[in-house]
Every structure is written in C-alpha cells, then in structure tokens.
Design a protein around this motif. Structure first.
Motif: not given
Length: 177
Positions: A97, A100-101
């Motif tokens: 995550g 991904y961000e």
C-alpha cells in the motif's frame, strides 16, 4: 492479538501479518539483488526489505518526483526495455500500500520505484551499476524530513468500545505500537 480490559471498556490491538501475492516488472539483475538483500539482511522477509529501502531512500525519491512536471498524478512512467521480467512476490499489504500510494506522488510505477531504490542500494554496496537516476543531494530541510521518517513494520489499530454510553473509538496508525 493482544487484549486489555479496562473498567467498562474493552481495548483491542490488531496487527496485520498476512501477505498478499502480487507481481513486479523488473530486470533479472535487480530481482536477483532484491532476493539477495532479502535473504542476507532480513531472513527472507521481503516486506522488511521494502520497509528498509523506503526508510532509507524515501526523501531521495521525493526529490526525483516526475508528477509535478507531468502535471498529473497518474503513475504510468517506466522505461521500456526487453530486459524486464515479471516476478511474483509476497509482501505485507501495508508495504504494498505504501508503494502503491507513492506511485501517485512520484509518477512512477511501483516496479520502477523499487528498481530506483535498488540502484541506489547497489551503489552503496559498491556494485557496478549505472543508476537511472543519480541520487540527489538532500538540503538541511530534506535531512530533517528524512530523520522523521517513521520507524515501524506494520499498522496498528486501537479500538475502544463503551457499552455504557454506546460509543466506539477507533484509531489506525503506522507504525504498529
């Protein structure tokens, strides 16, 4: 799972340990170094390797962000090469995550972000590599930001439930407490 009991309040702390399977598009040379780093420094835990790379190079990644010059937050940029291979990896969702961000902020794909960090780490190890980006110098302000990068391996969740007045309080944080 750890439980604490307070007067008329129940507190629970949850930690996420499951790994998700995903894939990265990377050169065989970089993948081999990623696995070497994972096996030799982090007992085979790829999530800890990614955590280490992010903590070490996050401030530098901010300096090479492509998104401001593109004027878009899409992460589509990765140089085309026939040397890239797709490899399956298992990683904690929290670290995936983060990557991904980060791709929206930087304008680069997750695979390319990993490759950039591996280039810089190989340079630190005195390995012969021509990095795509020369690691930029940090200003004193950047050094201050770099020093404040959180130390942690996971997210934690803190919940309070009061049956007396029917209130629920939840707090999610990183790093795990």
């Amino acid at each position: 799972m750890q439980k604490e009991y307070l007067i008329s309040m129940k507190t629970q702390n949850f930690f996420t340990y499951e790994e998700c399977k995903t894939s990265i598009n990377i050169t065989l040379f970089h993948y081999a170094f990623l696995i070497y780093l994972t096996e030799t420094r982090f007992n085979g835990n790829l999530s800890l390797t990614i955590d280490y790379l992010l903590k070490r190079y996050l401030s530098y990644l901010y300096k090479i962000s492509l998104a401001p010059t593109k004027r878009t937050l899409t992460a589509t940029y990765q140089p085309r090469t026939k040397n890239y291979i797709i490899r399956k990896i298992s990683i904690q969702p929290t670290y995936w995550g983060k990557l991904y961000e980060l791709r929206f902020l930087l304008g680069y794909s997750v695979s390319f972000i990993i490759r950039i960090m591996l280039d810089w780490e190989m340079q630190e190890e005195q390995m012969p590599v021509e990095p795509i980006f020369i690691r930029p110098p940090l200003t004193p302000e950047d050094e201050n930001i770099h020093a404040r990068i959180q130390v942690g391996n996971n997210y934690s969740s803190y919940n309070k439930l009061s049956h007396a007045n029917l209130t629920v309080y939840s707090e999610f944080s990183c790093p795990a407490a």
